[in-house]
Write a protein that holds these residues in place. Structure first.
Motif, PDB file in Angstrom:
ATOM      1  N   GLN A  61       0.828  -1.207   0.000  1.00 38.90           N
ATOM      2  CA  GLN A  61       0.000   0.000   0.000  1.00 38.90           C
ATOM      3  C   GLN A  61       0.860   1.253   0.000  1.00 38.90           C
ATOM      4  O   GLN A  61       1.765   1.402   0.821  1.00 38.90           O
ATOM      5  N   LEU A  62       0.586   2.155  -0.921  1.00 37.33           N
ATOM      6  CA  LEU A  62       1.294   3.428  -1.002  1.00 37.33           C
ATOM      7  C   LEU A  62       0.609   4.466  -0.121  1.00 37.33           C
ATOM      8  O   LEU A  62      -0.556   4.314   0.242  1.00 37.33           O
ATOM      9  N   ASP A  63       1.338   5.496   0.205  1.00 38.96           N
ATOM     10  CA  ASP A  63       0.788   6.605   0.987  1.00 38.96           C
ATOM     11  C   ASP A  63       0.803   7.848   0.107  1.00 38.96           C
ATOM     12  O   ASP A  63       1.651   8.729   0.265  1.00 38.96           O
ATOM     13  N   ASN A  64      -0.141   7.899  -0.830  1.00 36.15           N
ATOM     14  CA  ASN A  64      -0.185   9.036  -1.746  1.00 36.15           C
ATOM     15  C   ASN A  64      -0.612  10.321  -1.055  1.00 36.15           C
ATOM     16  O   ASN A  64      -0.287  11.416  -1.526  1.00 36.15           O
ATOM     17  N   TYR A  65      -1.341  10.203   0.049  1.00 37.30           N
ATOM     18  CA  TYR A  65      -1.723  11.412   0.787  1.00 37.30           C
ATOM     19  C   TYR A  65      -0.476  12.171   1.229  1.00 37.30           C
ATOM     20  O   TYR A  65      -0.351  13.380   1.002  1.00 37.30           O
ATOM     21  N   THR A  66       0.465  11.432   1.845  1.00 32.73           N
ATOM     22  CA  THR A  66       1.696  12.081   2.289  1.00 32.73           C
ATOM     23  C   THR A  66       2.588  12.439   1.115  1.00 32.73           C
ATOM     24  O   THR A  66       3.312  13.438   1.162  1.00 32.73           O
ATOM     25  N   ALA A  67       2.564  11.637   0.049  1.00 32.78           N
ATOM     26  CA  ALA A  67       3.364  11.957  -1.136  1.00 32.78           C
ATOM     27  C   ALA A  67       2.918  13.285  -1.753  1.00 32.78           C
ATOM     28  O   ALA A  67       3.745  14.102  -2.180  1.00 32.78           O
ATOM     29  N   VAL A  68       1.591  13.529  -1.794  1.00 33.01           N
ATOM     30  CA  VAL A  68       1.090  14.816  -2.279  1.00 33.01           C
ATOM     31  C   VAL A  68       1.526  15.931  -1.338  1.00 33.01           C
ATOM     32  O   VAL A  68       1.941  17.012  -1.773  1.00 33.01           O
ATOM     33  N   LEU A  69       1.440  15.669  -0.033  1.00 31.76           N
ATOM     34  CA  LEU A  69       1.897  16.651   0.958  1.00 31.76           C
ATOM     35  C   LEU A  69       3.365  17.008   0.706  1.00 31.76           C
ATOM     36  O   LEU A  69       3.756  18.187   0.765  1.00 31.76           O
ATOM     37  N   ILE A  70       4.183  15.998   0.427  1.00 32.05           N
ATOM     38  CA  ILE A  70       5.610  16.220   0.175  1.00 32.05           C
ATOM     39  C   ILE A  70       5.813  17.074  -1.071  1.00 32.05           C
ATOM     40  O   ILE A  70       6.618  18.020  -1.072  1.00 32.05           O
ATOM     41  N   LEU A  71       5.083  16.765  -2.141  1.00 33.30           N
ATOM     42  CA  LEU A  71       5.209  17.547  -3.374  1.00 33.30           C
ATOM     43  C   LEU A  71       4.797  18.996  -3.158  1.00 33.30           C
ATOM     44  O   LEU A  71       5.464  19.929  -3.617  1.00 33.30           O
ATOM     45  N   LYS A  72       3.685  19.186  -2.472  1.00 37.50           N
ATOM     46  CA  LYS A  72       3.191  20.549  -2.245  1.00 37.50           C
ATOM     47  C   LYS A  72       4.125  21.330  -1.323  1.00 37.50           C
ATOM     48  O   LYS A  72       4.351  22.535  -1.512  1.00 37.50           O
ATOM     49  N   THR A  73       4.694  20.647  -0.324  1.00 41.85           N
ATOM     50  CA  THR A  73       5.612  21.311   0.595  1.00 41.85           C
ATOM     51  C   THR A  73       6.932  21.636  -0.098  1.00 41.85           C
ATOM     52  O   THR A  73       7.478  22.726   0.058  1.00 41.85           O
ATOM     53  N   ALA A  74       7.439  20.678  -0.886  1.00 42.88           N
ATOM     54  CA  ALA A  74       8.705  20.903  -1.590  1.00 42.88           C
ATOM     55  C   ALA A  74       8.579  22.015  -2.624  1.00 42.88           C
ATOM     56  O   ALA A  74       9.531  22.760  -2.866  1.00 42.88           O
ATOM     57  N   GLY A  75       7.401  22.138  -3.236  1.00 49.01           N
ATOM     58  CA  GLY A  75       7.230  23.118  -4.300  1.00 49.01           C
ATOM     59  C   GLY A  75       6.707  24.470  -3.853  1.00 49.01           C
ATOM     60  O   GLY A  75       6.445  25.339  -4.695  1.00 49.01           O
ATOM     61  N   TYR A  76       6.577  24.672  -2.552  1.00 48.54           N
ATOM     62  CA  TYR A  76       5.999  25.927  -2.063  1.00 48.54           C
ATOM     63  C   TYR A  76       6.928  27.103  -2.327  1.00 48.54           C
ATOM     64  O   TYR A  76       8.142  27.025  -2.113  1.00 48.54           O
TER      65      TYR A  76
END
Length: 436
Positions: A61-76
């Protein structure tokens, strides 16, 4: 004294590098970075929040919720001051529009300029050390290609570790290591931005121990190495399965020292020193993040941090049993017939050398030093018991801590039975006569 000073200088340099990386990350801002971050959020959004790479297997099982959080945080790229962005862990969550689900709204990446239209979220209790490398990668690659590169790198590292194990004479540990790494579900662990950092650190640390343990000891000492490993684990990881970065390389190090003939007391001392050093590096690095956060945003932010610590180490006011949580994590793979079959096959491979000795009518002896190999597995067990709430809520990825226990047991089995010293001496003499 020179070695102590070198070790302190290395750890200080690691801390400075981590802090500088948080600041340097926000010097990177290109149209491609924004575009690839946006496309990555959309791609993960289409996969839903927790897809399984193999249906019915929580281990996949992947954790795409946190992966999206990571992308949004990294790209802020909002308008806050550089220190605020460096320690704030900002992202923007947009409200759902008409006909849009909350998940689709969450996966709508915004750069930061539109923060008034959405919610500006600060996730400041973690370092978010992935920000600099991820922003740099997003300048040249989209999310799908980043995932493929990460998978390739982890596969290459795994092959390198197996090669080094064979070269250093640890062939008996290969079945247990390969099985334990497989139980981590390497495809999921490499393509998920949430899981990737600590699994990558584990493989790098194993390769360094196998390839340069003596040089590390001479240069800065092994406890300093493990302190730096704990430091980097905390810097990059969002509290997933950090004990693998301690357990796997420590087991390999103990196995190397056993082959050199070190005694039980020496092995125990090495285990304690390296384990405590890793814990200090991990804990003090986290404490430093909280101090920096309090310096930038004021001491009021620390209240929520301590609330979260209390929550994640609780047993929900007695509503869950810590032992039950441990079994929930183990049952991720113990409840699957395919995994049990693989565990059995690898167990037979691990016992094969001892069976060959018996078939040749040679004697075996118990090497009680092998008990030291169980200590890293015990540490992983204690981690899950202490962090019961977190391990209960996120079993689908915290279970990977138990792979340290599996490798620990397999390493014990591989080393506890050994040919008698007389037999070894006799065979060595025969080989010497043959060469002459």
């Amino acid at each position: 004294m020179n070695k102590i000073l070198r070790g302190a200088a290395v750890l200080l340099a690691c801390v400075v590098l981590c802090i500088a990386s948080n600041f340097l990350a926000f010097a990177i801002d290109t149209p491609d970075m924004r575009q690839n971050a946006w496309q990555g959020c959309l791609m993960l959004g289409e996969q839903q929040s927790q897809p399984q790479t193999v249906g019915g297997f929580l281990s996949g099982q992947l954790d795409n919720y946190t992966a999206v959080l990571i992308l949004k945080t990294a790209g802020y790229i909002g308008g806050e001051s550089l220190p605020e962005k460096a320690v704030g862990g900002y992202r923007v969550d947009m409200p759902a529009m008409d006909g849009q689900s909350s998940w689709d709204a969450y996966c709508n990446y915004e750069f930061g300029e539109l923060a008034p239209a959405g919610s500006l979220i600060s996730y400041s209790r973690y370092w978010h050390g992935y920000t600099l490398p991820l922003r740099a990668l997003l300048c040249v690659l989209d999310m799908a290609n980043i995932q493929m590169i990460l998978y390739f790198v982890q596969l290459a590292l795994m092959i390198a570790v197996l090669y080094l194990m064979n070269r250093r004479g640890l062939c008996a540990l290969i079945p247990g290591f390969f099985l334990s790494y497989f139980l981590m579900m390497p495809f999921s662990a490499s393509i998920c931005l949430q899981y990737m950092p600590v699994s990558m650190l584990m493989l790098i640390a194993c390769a360094l121990i196998l390839g340069a343990d003596e040089r590390i000891e001479r240069a800065v000492t092994l406890p300093v190495f493990f302190a730096a490993l704990g430091l980097f684990t905390n810097y990059f990881d969002l509290l997933t399965f950090p004990l693998v970065s301690l357990g796997f390389p420590l087991i390999l190090l103990l196995a190397l020292r056993m082959r050199r003939g070190e005694c039980c007391c020496s092995l125990f001392g090495l285990t304690a020193l390296c384990g405590v050093s890793w814990a200090l590096g991990y804990g003090l690095m986290w404490a430093l993040k909280w101090v920096l956060t309090a310096c930038v945003f004021g001491p009021g932010v620390l209240g929520n941090i301590f609330v979260q610590i209390g929550l994640r180490t609780s047993d929900n006011a007695g509503s869950i049993s810590r032992f039950t949580v441990l079994m929930e994590n183990l049952n991720i793979f113990l409840a699957k017939k395919s995994y049990l079959l693989l565990i059995g096959l690898c167990g037979l491979c691990t016992l094969a050398p001892a069976a060959r000795v018996i078939a040749q009518k040679r004697s075996l002896t118990l090497d009680m030093r092998a008990a030291m190999l169980l200590l890293p597995g015990l540490a992983a067990c204690l981690w899950l018991l202490v962090t019961a709430n977190h391990a209960h809520d996120h079993t689908y990825f915290t279970y990977r801590n138990t792979t340290v226990m599996i490798f620990s047991v397999f390493a014990f089995i591989a080393f506890v039975l050994a040919p008698k010293q007389g037999d070894c001496a006799c065979r060595a003499a025969l080989r010497e006569d043959h060469r002459r």
